[in-house]
Write a protein that holds these residues in place. Structure first.
Motif, PDB file in Angstrom:
ATOM      1  N   VAL A  34       3.545  23.813  57.320  1.00 21.15           N
ATOM      2  CA  VAL A  34       3.183  23.810  55.913  1.00 21.15           C
ATOM      3  C   VAL A  34       4.134  24.593  55.193  1.00 21.15           C
ATOM      4  N   SER A  35       4.395  24.203  53.727  1.00 24.25           N
ATOM      5  CA  SER A  35       5.271  24.679  53.029  1.00 24.25           C
ATOM      6  C   SER A  35       4.788  25.712  52.170  1.00 24.25           C
ATOM      7  N   ILE A  36       5.115  26.853  52.199  1.00 22.59           N
ATOM      8  CA  ILE A  36       4.670  27.830  51.133  1.00 22.59           C
ATOM      9  C   ILE A  36       5.342  28.157  49.850  1.00 22.59           C
ATOM     10  N   LEU A  37       4.758  27.945  48.876  1.00 25.09           N
ATOM     11  CA  LEU A  37       5.216  28.028  47.546  1.00 25.09           C
ATOM     12  C   LEU A  37       4.867  28.969  46.838  1.00 25.09           C
ATOM     13  N   GLY A  38       5.590  30.024  46.162  1.00 18.73           N
ATOM     14  CA  GLY A  38       5.190  31.374  45.557  1.00 18.73           C
ATOM     15  C   GLY A  38       5.539  31.220  44.015  1.00 18.73           C
ATOM     16  N   LEU A  39       4.442  31.165  43.104  1.00 22.64           N
ATOM     17  CA  LEU A  39       4.379  30.849  41.740  1.00 22.64           C
ATOM     18  C   LEU A  39       5.130  32.326  41.308  1.00 22.64           C
ATOM     19  N   ASP A  40       6.162  32.080  40.733  1.00 23.62           N
ATOM     20  CA  ASP A  40       7.044  33.445  40.461  1.00 23.62           C
ATOM     21  C   ASP A  40       7.922  33.135  38.843  1.00 23.62           C
ATOM     22  N   CYS A  41       7.615  34.006  38.012  1.00 25.08           N
ATOM     23  CA  CYS A  41       8.385  33.561  36.722  1.00 25.08           C
ATOM     24  C   CYS A  41       9.827  33.659  36.943  1.00 25.08           C
ATOM     25  N   ASN A  42      10.456  34.214  37.992  1.00 27.12           N
ATOM     26  CA  ASN A  42      11.882  34.118  38.395  1.00 27.12           C
ATOM     27  C   ASN A  42      12.345  33.014  39.216  1.00 27.12           C
ATOM     28  N   GLY A  43      11.516  32.193  39.486  1.00 25.03           N
ATOM     29  CA  GLY A  43      11.643  31.207  40.840  1.00 25.03           C
ATOM     30  C   GLY A  43      12.473  29.932  40.008  1.00 25.03           C
ATOM     31  N   GLU A  44      12.353  28.939  40.757  1.00 29.59           N
ATOM     32  CA  GLU A  44      13.045  27.881  40.280  1.00 29.59           C
ATOM     33  C   GLU A  44      12.015  26.918  39.575  1.00 29.59           C
ATOM     34  N   GLN A  45      12.661  25.768  38.854  1.00 30.50           N
ATOM     35  CA  GLN A  45      11.599  24.813  38.204  1.00 30.50           C
ATOM     36  C   GLN A  45      11.501  23.761  39.483  1.00 30.50           C
ATOM     37  N   LEU A  46      10.310  23.433  39.566  1.00 29.93           N
ATOM     38  CA  LEU A  46       9.785  22.398  40.206  1.00 29.93           C
ATOM     39  C   LEU A  46      10.576  21.057  40.307  1.00 29.93           C
ATOM     40  N   GLU A  47      11.039  20.483  41.328  1.00 32.71           N
ATOM     41  CA  GLU A  47      11.459  19.158  41.052  1.00 32.71           C
ATOM     42  C   GLU A  47      10.846  18.029  41.760  1.00 32.71           C
ATOM     43  N   ASN A  48      10.945  16.782  41.467  1.00 34.88           N
ATOM     44  CA  ASN A  48       9.985  15.696  41.896  1.00 34.88           C
ATOM     45  C   ASN A  48      10.517  15.426  43.423  1.00 34.88           C
ATOM     46  N   ASP A  49      11.990  15.873  43.600  1.00 38.77           N
ATOM     47  CA  ASP A  49      12.410  15.411  44.919  1.00 38.77           C
ATOM     48  C   ASP A  49      12.497  16.757  45.915  1.00 38.77           C
ATOM     49  N   ILE A  52      -1.966  24.810  36.071  1.00 38.33           N
ATOM     50  CA  ILE A  52      -0.593  24.111  35.562  1.00 38.33           C
ATOM     51  C   ILE A  52       0.078  23.736  37.021  1.00 38.33           C
ATOM     52  N   MET A  53       0.284  24.575  37.735  1.00 39.03           N
ATOM     53  CA  MET A  53       1.000  24.409  38.937  1.00 39.03           C
ATOM     54  C   MET A  53       0.536  23.294  39.806  1.00 39.03           C
ATOM     55  N   MET A  54      -0.859  23.542  40.209  1.00 40.27           N
ATOM     56  CA  MET A  54      -1.689  22.569  40.853  1.00 40.27           C
ATOM     57  C   MET A  54      -1.600  21.173  40.531  1.00 40.27           C
ATOM     58  N   SER A  55      -1.568  21.283  39.093  1.00 44.22           N
ATOM     59  CA  SER A  55      -1.549  19.778  38.222  1.00 44.22           C
ATOM     60  C   SER A  55      -0.163  18.999  38.663  1.00 44.22           C
ATOM     61  N   SER A  56       0.967  20.072  38.493  1.00 42.78           N
ATOM     62  CA  SER A  56       2.362  19.608  38.511  1.00 42.78           C
ATOM     63  C   SER A  56       2.639  18.924  40.248  1.00 42.78           C
ATOM     64  N   ILE A  57       2.026  19.651  41.091  1.00 40.14           N
ATOM     65  CA  ILE A  57       2.202  19.439  42.390  1.00 40.14           C
ATOM     66  C   ILE A  57       1.497  17.988  42.685  1.00 40.14           C
ATOM     67  N   TYR A  58       0.317  17.786  42.258  1.00 35.70           N
ATOM     68  CA  TYR A  58      -0.614  16.724  42.249  1.00 35.70           C
ATOM     69  C   TYR A  58      -0.025  15.537  41.653  1.00 35.70           C
ATOM     70  N   GLN A  59       0.603  15.640  40.386  1.00 33.30           N
ATOM     71  CA  GLN A  59       1.548  14.492  39.740  1.00 33.30           C
ATOM     72  C   GLN A  59       2.710  14.053  40.525  1.00 33.30           C
ATOM     73  N   ILE A  60       3.403  15.200  41.203  1.00 36.16           N
ATOM     74  CA  ILE A  60       4.539  14.708  41.981  1.00 36.16           C
ATOM     75  C   ILE A  60       3.983  14.063  43.247  1.00 36.16           C
ATOM     76  N   ARG A  61       2.752  14.413  44.005  1.00 35.13           N
ATOM     77  CA  ARG A  61       2.437  13.568  45.123  1.00 35.13           C
ATOM     78  C   ARG A  61       1.997  12.477  44.885  1.00 35.13           C
ATOM     79  N   LYS A  62       1.270  12.218  43.543  1.00 32.77           N
ATOM     80  CA  LYS A  62       0.928  10.990  43.216  1.00 32.77           C
ATOM     81  C   LYS A  62       1.876   9.807  42.866  1.00 32.77           C
ATOM     82  N   ASN A  63       3.186  10.391  42.301  1.00 34.35           N
ATOM     83  CA  ASN A  63       4.029   9.578  42.234  1.00 34.35           C
ATOM     84  C   ASN A  63       5.060   9.118  43.261  1.00 34.35           C
ATOM     85  N   LYS A  64       4.957  10.030  44.270  1.00 29.91           N
ATOM     86  CA  LYS A  64       5.883   9.566  45.418  1.00 29.91           C
ATOM     87  C   LYS A  64       5.627   8.123  45.945  1.00 29.91           C
TER      88      LYS A  64
END
Length: 257
Positions: free
Chosen positions: A180-195, A245-257
């Protein structure tokens, strides 16, 4: 059966299920309102229900329901309702039995860390349902996911996701054994990328409280800290909005892969 007294064991049981202690002692929780009760009935999840005929037409609302039901007067129903404007029906449902350590993760998981507001938790459960996060893990110190307000705020989504509870230590141990990949939502984190390589396996998305963020003890399990791009005038978002917002972003990335 018609209930006539507040001392009836059915009335006492529902009142006891308003408290966390009562829910966990009995392994049951309450669902109130026409829509969620109707959905629970369709899935044959109801142990029994109590309705007030002055507010709820049982035959028209639940024509196929054949389970145990009890009729209560308006004055008696007012003693058990959790709503300011009750819709006249309360159902009792059982807890799911699967322990977190036995979870076989075949989809994404939402991890709630010290989310204390049941309305926020319920809203995130609803978003998790919408965006394919079928498993919801509440870490110690989080609001009870079976609380009436949390269940109500999920708008029926509690029926389509799985609830789990665990300590931080149990989550750390789980991550050592499972892929499992654990992602943490953090205002100082990285921007989520499609790849992002983390999407090659199921994701566990941690949402911390708006005031305290993610517990530092979770540092060792987080593979990637991610952020939501925002204008500089906004410091943070409500936890439910940010998580959605983040769950939607992850869903869209998975959908477009």
């Amino acid at each position: 059966m018609i209930l006539s007294s507040a001392q009836n064991k059915i009335i006492k049981k529902i009142i006891s299920l308003k408290s966390k202690k009562g829910r966990y002692q009995q392994g049951q929780f309450i669902v109130e309102g026409k829509k969620p009760v109707r959905e629970a009935a369709l899935q044959n999840k109801i142990v029994f229900l109590v309705y007030c005929p002055e507010l709820f037409d049982l035959k028209n609302e639940l024509p196929a329901y054949m389970g145990d039901c009890y009729e209560a007067s308006l004055s008696l129903f007012s003693k058990i309702t959790t709503l300011e404007n009750p819709e006249g029906v309360i159902a009792v449902l059982p807890f799911e039995k699967t322990a977190f350590c036995d979870l076989v993760l075949n989809g994404d998981m939402l991890i709630l860390d010290k989310i204390n507001d049941p309305g926020n938790a319920g809203a995130m459960i609803r978003s998790a349902d919408a965006f394919g996060f079928a498993n919801i893990l509440a870490l110690d110190g989080c609001v009870d996911l079976y609380s009436p307000k949390c269940i109500r705020s999920s708008m029926g989504s509690f029926l389509r996701v799985n609830f789990y509870q665990a300590s931080i230590a149990q989550l750390i141990d789980y991550c050592k054994k499972e892929t499992v990949s654990i992602l943490g939502l953090d205002c100082n984190g990285e921007q989520l990328e499609n790849d992002t390589s983390e999407f090659s396996k199921p994701v566990g998305l941690i949402i911390g409280s708006e005031s305290h963020g993610i517990d530092t003890n979770l540092e060792e399990v987080i593979n990637l800290r991610i952020k939501i791009p925002m204008t500089s005038s906004i410091e943070s978002l409500n936890a439910a909005i940010a998580g959605s917002i983040m769950m939607s972003s992850i869903y869209q990335i998975r959908k477009n892969k």
